[in-house]
Design a protein around this motif. Structure first.
Motif, mmCIF file in Angstrom:
data_model
loop_
_atom_site.group_PDB
_atom_site.id
_atom_site.type_symbol
_atom_site.label_atom_id
_atom_site.label_comp_id
_atom_site.label_asym_id
_atom_site.label_seq_id
_atom_site.Cartn_x
_atom_site.Cartn_y
_atom_site.Cartn_z
ATOM 1 N N UNK A 191 -72.641 -40.363 -24.236
ATOM 2 C CA UNK A 191 -71.845 -40.417 -25.452
ATOM 3 C C UNK A 191 -70.630 -39.491 -25.398
ATOM 4 N N UNK A 192 -70.727 -38.386 -24.640
ATOM 5 C CA UNK A 192 -69.653 -37.386 -24.602
ATOM 6 C C UNK A 192 -68.773 -37.488 -23.363
ATOM 7 N N UNK A 193 -69.138 -38.322 -22.403
ATOM 8 C CA UNK A 193 -68.492 -38.295 -21.100
ATOM 9 C C UNK A 193 -66.973 -38.394 -21.198
ATOM 10 N N UNK A 194 -66.319 -37.577 -20.402
ATOM 11 C CA UNK A 194 -64.870 -37.504 -20.382
ATOM 12 C C UNK A 194 -64.452 -36.849 -19.075
ATOM 13 N N UNK A 195 -63.165 -36.882 -18.786
ATOM 14 C CA UNK A 195 -62.656 -36.254 -17.560
ATOM 15 C C UNK A 195 -62.949 -34.763 -17.578
ATOM 16 N N UNK A 196 -62.733 -34.117 -18.715
ATOM 17 C CA UNK A 196 -62.957 -32.677 -18.822
ATOM 18 C C UNK A 196 -64.435 -32.329 -18.612
ATOM 19 N N UNK A 197 -65.324 -33.102 -19.235
ATOM 20 C CA UNK A 197 -66.756 -32.836 -19.090
ATOM 21 C C UNK A 197 -67.205 -33.060 -17.654
ATOM 22 N N UNK A 198 -66.735 -34.122 -17.005
ATOM 23 C CA UNK A 198 -67.119 -34.389 -15.619
ATOM 24 C C UNK A 198 -66.667 -33.275 -14.683
ATOM 25 N N UNK A 199 -65.433 -32.804 -14.880
ATOM 26 C CA UNK A 199 -64.930 -31.706 -14.046
ATOM 27 C C UNK A 199 -65.753 -30.446 -14.266
ATOM 28 N N UNK A 200 -66.110 -30.170 -15.520
ATOM 29 C CA UNK A 200 -66.932 -29.002 -15.828
ATOM 30 C C UNK A 200 -68.291 -29.093 -15.142
ATOM 31 N N UNK A 201 -68.906 -30.291 -15.182
ATOM 32 C CA UNK A 201 -70.210 -30.480 -14.539
ATOM 33 C C UNK A 201 -70.110 -30.281 -13.026
ATOM 34 N N UNK A 202 -69.043 -30.807 -12.422
ATOM 35 C CA UNK A 202 -68.857 -30.661 -10.975
ATOM 36 C C UNK A 202 -68.663 -29.194 -10.609
#
Length: 216
Positions: A191-202
């Motif tokens: 529901x929250x996925x975004x470019x910023x969230x993906x980069x943070x997770x990586x």
């Protein structure tokens, strides 16, 4: 988590656009990783063969991906050749519930496999899965077919997107979390996925990888 709750995963147009854009990141990243990791792949293959010349270097296993599609996941083999046959005798040691199997100090893991798992290098062949479009760098982990068959309708929603090599669950406690907490985090990610969230997770994944390498 209430397994009977209605939890509709949001897949609006902006999320579909993000998925389309992120797919290009996956392709470029996977290609670069496969090329740059070539010498390391050769070293790992040699170590696996030196410990067990008769066994394969790459382990493949059917997993469930986006929308219930089955695909073969690839890993460097970190277990004994007969690991699948010995699973039944270890079921009583399962530290998760019946829909996911995980134990500490698994006796099926080889010496080389312990190092591969500690550094997460056993996961590197999944760059090929990413390149093929079966996985992404970020997303829920793909379950075994036997695990997926036990999922409720709500739990199956965690596979509304491509499964990933890392995800919100992996950087939020991983082994300290139970199955329901994992599902909740996966649904939250979708529901929250975004470019910023993906980069943070990586970035958080790289930090954990670095800590493992330093023995932390």
């Amino acid at each position: 988590m209430d397994k009977n709750a209605i939890n509709i995963v949001y897949l609006g147009s902006e999320k579909r656009l993000f998925d389309w854009i992120w797919r290009y990141f996956d392709i470029v990243g996977a290609l670069a990783a496969l090329i740059l990791s070539g010498p390391l792949f050769l070293l790992i293959a040699l170590l696996i063969k030196l410990e067990d010349p008769a066994g394969p270097i790459i382990f493949s296993q059917p997993r469930v991906g986006k929308n219930g599609q089955i695909f073969k996941i690839y890993k460097f083999r970190s277990m004994a050749v007969d690991a699948e046959k010995r699973l039944a005798e270890l079921k009583h040691r399962n530290e998760m519930d019946g829909r996911m199997f995980k134990i500490k100090d698994d006796p099926r893991i080889t010496k080389t496999g312990k190092w591969l798992r500690k550094t997460s290098l056993d996961e590197f062949p999944q760059f090929w899965n990413i390149l093929k479009g079966e996985m992404s760098f970020v997303g829920p982990r793909p379950p075994l077919v036997t695990e997926y068959d036990q999922y409720t309708a709500v739990e199956k929603q965690r596979l509304a997107v491509r499964p990933g090599c890392t995800g919100l669950w992996q950087v939020s406690g991983r082994n300290s979390l139970n199955f329901d907490e994992m599902v909740s985090l996966d649904l939250e990610y979708i529901q929250r996925r975004s470019l910023l969230l993906n980069i943070k997770i990586i970035l958080l994944t790289f930090r954990e990888f670095s800590n493992k390498g330093n023995g932390m």
